[in-house]
Design a protein around this motif. Structure first.
Motif, PDB file in Angstrom:
ATOM      1  N   PHE A  62       0.841  -1.195   0.000  1.00 30.22           N
ATOM      2  CA  PHE A  62       0.000   0.000   0.000  1.00 30.22           C
ATOM      3  C   PHE A  62       0.875   1.243   0.000  1.00 30.22           C
ATOM      4  CE2 PHE A  62      -2.006   3.531   2.258  1.00 30.22           C
ATOM      5  CZ  PHE A  62      -3.084   3.754   1.413  1.00 30.22           C
ATOM      6  N   ILE A  63       0.545   2.178  -0.874  1.00 30.96           N
ATOM      7  CA  ILE A  63       1.266   3.448  -0.956  1.00 30.96           C
ATOM      8  C   ILE A  63       0.279   4.578  -0.737  1.00 30.96           C
ATOM      9  CG2 ILE A  63       2.663   4.960  -2.410  1.00 30.96           C
ATOM     10  CD1 ILE A  63       3.390   2.390  -4.013  1.00 30.96           C
ATOM     11  N   ALA A  64       0.524   5.380   0.284  1.00 30.83           N
ATOM     12  CA  ALA A  64      -0.307   6.560   0.545  1.00 30.83           C
ATOM     13  C   ALA A  64       0.306   7.725  -0.211  1.00 30.83           C
ATOM     14  CB  ALA A  64      -0.376   6.848   2.034  1.00 30.83           C
ATOM     15  N   SER A  65      -0.034   7.836  -1.494  1.00 27.35           N
ATOM     16  CA  SER A  65       0.542   8.922  -2.284  1.00 27.35           C
ATOM     17  C   SER A  65       0.097  10.275  -1.741  1.00 27.35           C
ATOM     18  CB  SER A  65       0.153   8.775  -3.757  1.00 27.35           C
ATOM     19  OG  SER A  65       0.896   9.665  -4.568  1.00 27.35           O
ATOM     20  N   LYS A  66      -1.162  10.369  -1.269  1.00 26.49           N
ATOM     21  CA  LYS A  66      -1.601  11.590  -0.583  1.00 26.49           C
ATOM     22  C   LYS A  66      -1.129  11.511   0.865  1.00 26.49           C
ATOM     23  CE  LYS A  66      -5.739  12.088   0.915  1.00 26.49           C
ATOM     24  NZ  LYS A  66      -7.153  12.437   1.100  1.00 26.49           N
ATOM     25  N   GLY A  67       0.186  11.611   1.009  1.00 25.53           N
ATOM     26  CA  GLY A  67       0.823  11.318   2.281  1.00 25.53           C
ATOM     27  C   GLY A  67       0.496  12.286   3.398  1.00 25.53           C
ATOM     28  N   HIS A  68      -0.003  13.479   3.053  1.00 26.33           N
ATOM     29  CA  HIS A  68      -0.318  14.443   4.102  1.00 26.33           C
ATOM     30  C   HIS A  68      -1.492  13.984   4.968  1.00 26.33           C
ATOM     31  CE1 HIS A  68      -2.748  15.471   0.579  1.00 26.33           C
ATOM     32  NE2 HIS A  68      -3.632  16.004   1.404  1.00 26.33           N
ATOM     33  N   SER A  69      -2.344  13.120   4.433  1.00 23.25           N
ATOM     34  CA  SER A  69      -3.489  12.603   5.209  1.00 23.25           C
ATOM     35  C   SER A  69      -3.115  11.287   5.876  1.00 23.25           C
ATOM     36  CB  SER A  69      -4.712  12.435   4.295  1.00 23.25           C
ATOM     37  OG  SER A  69      -5.139  13.677   3.792  1.00 23.25           O
ATOM     38  N   VAL A  70      -2.039  11.312   6.621  1.00 25.40           N
ATOM     39  CA  VAL A  70      -1.467  10.090   7.188  1.00 25.40           C
ATOM     40  C   VAL A  70      -2.119   9.668   8.501  1.00 25.40           C
ATOM     41  CG1 VAL A  70       0.337  11.214   8.581  1.00 25.40           C
ATOM     42  CG2 VAL A  70       0.763   8.943   7.602  1.00 25.40           C
ATOM     43  N   GLU A  71      -2.878  10.567   9.125  1.00 23.52           N
ATOM     44  CA  GLU A  71      -3.350  10.292  10.485  1.00 23.52           C
ATOM     45  C   GLU A  71      -4.194   9.024  10.575  1.00 23.52           C
ATOM     46  OE1 GLU A  71      -2.324  14.581  10.128  1.00 23.52           O
ATOM     47  OE2 GLU A  71      -3.520  13.174   8.931  1.00 23.52           O
ATOM     48  N   SER A  72      -5.083   8.815   9.620  1.00 20.34           N
ATOM     49  CA  SER A  72      -5.892   7.589   9.630  1.00 20.34           C
ATOM     50  C   SER A  72      -5.010   6.358   9.465  1.00 20.34           C
ATOM     51  CB  SER A  72      -6.952   7.644   8.528  1.00 20.34           C
ATOM     52  OG  SER A  72      -6.396   8.094   7.301  1.00 20.34           O
ATOM     53  N   LEU A  73      -3.971   6.463   8.638  1.00 15.21           N
ATOM     54  CA  LEU A  73      -3.056   5.336   8.432  1.00 15.21           C
ATOM     55  C   LEU A  73      -2.279   5.025   9.705  1.00 15.21           C
ATOM     56  CD1 LEU A  73      -1.746   3.248   6.594  1.00 15.21           C
ATOM     57  CD2 LEU A  73      -0.200   5.034   5.767  1.00 15.21           C
ATOM     58  N   TRP A  74      -1.773   6.045  10.389  1.00 13.16           N
ATOM     59  CA  TRP A  74      -1.068   5.791  11.653  1.00 13.16           C
ATOM     60  C   TRP A  74      -1.974   5.071  12.643  1.00 13.16           C
ATOM     61  CZ3 TRP A  74       3.370   5.686  10.123  1.00 13.16           C
ATOM     62  CH2 TRP A  74       4.184   6.751   9.742  1.00 13.16           C
ATOM     63  N   ASN A 112       8.458   6.557   1.884  1.00 16.79           N
ATOM     64  CA  ASN A 112       8.145   7.913   2.331  1.00 16.79           C
ATOM     65  C   ASN A 112       7.337   8.608   1.245  1.00 16.79           C
ATOM     66  OD1 ASN A 112       9.818   7.350   4.501  1.00 16.79           O
ATOM     67  ND2 ASN A 112      11.543   8.497   3.710  1.00 16.79           N
ATOM     68  N   THR A 113       6.266   9.277   1.643  1.00 20.31           N
ATOM     69  CA  THR A 113       5.469  10.029   0.683  1.00 20.31           C
ATOM     70  C   THR A 113       5.095  11.377   1.281  1.00 20.31           C
ATOM     71  OG1 THR A 113       3.434   8.959   1.478  1.00 20.31           O
ATOM     72  CG2 THR A 113       4.480   8.015  -0.481  1.00 20.31           C
ATOM     73  N   GLY A 114       4.575  12.234   0.449  1.00 24.79           N
ATOM     74  CA  GLY A 114       4.197  13.565   0.894  1.00 24.79           C
ATOM     75  C   GLY A 114       4.319  14.560  -0.230  1.00 24.79           C
ATOM     76  N   ALA A 115       5.372  14.415  -1.044  1.00 23.37           N
ATOM     77  CA  ALA A 115       5.487  15.226  -2.259  1.00 23.37           C
ATOM     78  C   ALA A 115       4.524  14.621  -3.278  1.00 23.37           C
ATOM     79  CB  ALA A 115       6.916  15.210  -2.788  1.00 23.37           C
ATOM     80  N   LEU A 116       3.428  15.301  -3.536  1.00 22.20           N
ATOM     81  CA  LEU A 116       2.342  14.718  -4.331  1.00 22.20           C
ATOM     82  C   LEU A 116       2.787  14.387  -5.749  1.00 22.20           C
ATOM     83  CD1 LEU A 116      -0.594  16.995  -3.149  1.00 22.20           C
ATOM     84  CD2 LEU A 116      -0.057  14.673  -2.408  1.00 22.20           C
ATOM     85  N   GLY A 117       2.201  13.293  -6.281  1.00 29.99           N
ATOM     86  CA  GLY A 117       2.476  12.894  -7.649  1.00 29.99           C
ATOM     87  C   GLY A 117       3.479  11.778  -7.797  1.00 29.99           C
TER      88      GLY A 117
END
Length: 281
Positions: A62-74, A112-117
């Protein structure tokens, strides 16, 4: 996990992430609330995982490309035991592993994700590696809808069908809001489904906050051999908290004490309703 239990679990994850954001006084609240149902379906029903062996070779990725919305994943990774749940209290604090974007020092995080795209391109590589190595794992990549303005998304969108990656499932959290307002005002995306179909993807459009529809869509992939799947998950930003739903301001808003109490009360009532639904069934 059955769908009624999944709904209750998603409501509990929403409660956990709100407490975490409130305690840290920072976080991406709206998008984490909108993607919670998606992640709950994947992690508690769909994906092959082993929290005790997070690098298990047969795991789904699983890759959270929209990494800024990480709270649910944590919150989900902590709940499943990838790390001690108590560690959620350190979110965004000095020295923590649980920073504001996915961090692959944490078990269960692939990159690591967060830089979109960037996420879908990595997902293409992982899915292609599985094909070439004769492995049967699937790769799931969650993107934001505002992220669709990134050109790199569309380079990866060309590559997926070219390599016939039917083990790749891309998901767009289509809540129609980004930090500065409506996606259609910031950078118009429509007709988004037709664009992905034109690139060669099998497109499935669903209510991304409906657990039954999420489970059906993910379990069916790949429904067309040789084609990657794009799940257009039409969601509500701030889902589950009445006063945050469809409000762009909640993209990066932290609930105050009163708002937290109201939100937790609403979600507790939802859990009670789902538990009653489960008893009836």
């Amino acid at each position: 996990m059955e769908t009624t239990a999944l709904k209750a679990k998603a409501a509990q994850i929403r409660m956990d992430l709100l407490k975490m954001i409130h305690g840290a006084k920072t976080g991406h609240t709206g998008g984490s609330l909108s993607n919670t149902d998606i992640l709950t379906a994947l992690y508690y029903r769909i994906m092959k995982l082993d929290p005790a062996n997070p690098k298990w070779d047969g795991r789904d990725r699983f890759i959270a490309s929209k990494g800024h919305s990480v709270e649910s994943l944590w919150c989900i990774l902590g709940d499943l035991g990838f790390f001690p749940k108590e560690e959620l209290k350190t979110f965004s604090q000095f020295g923590t592993r649980l920073i504001g974007h996915p961090n692959n020092k944490v078990p269960g995080i692939e990159m690591n994700t967060g830089a979109l795209g960037h996420g879908l391109a990595i997902g293409v590589g992982m899915a292609l590696a599985a094909k070439r190595d004769g492995k049967d794992y699937r790769v799931f990549c969650l993107m934001g809808d505002g992220e669709q303005a990134e050109g790199s998304v569309w380079e990866a969108a060309m590559a997926g069908p070219h390599y016939k990656l039917d083990n790749l499932v891309a998901i767009i959290d289509r809540n129609r809001l980004q930090i500065s307002g409506s996606t259609e005002e910031v950078m118009g995306l429509e007709p988004l489904e037709e664009k992905w179909a034109a690139f060669g993807w099998h497109v499935v459009s669903i209510d991304g906050n409906d657990m039954e529809q999420l489970v059906r869509a993910f379990e069916a992939a790949p429904s067309i051999p040789g084609k990657p799947t794009l799940v257009m998950a039409n969601t509500v930003k701030g889902k589950g908290v009445s006063f945050a739903e469809n409000v762009a301001h909640w993209h990066h808003h932290v609930p105050n004490d009163e708002q937290l109490a109201l939100a937790l009360a609403e979600l507790s009532a939802a859990i009670e309703s789902y538990e009653q639904e489960g008893l009836v069934r």
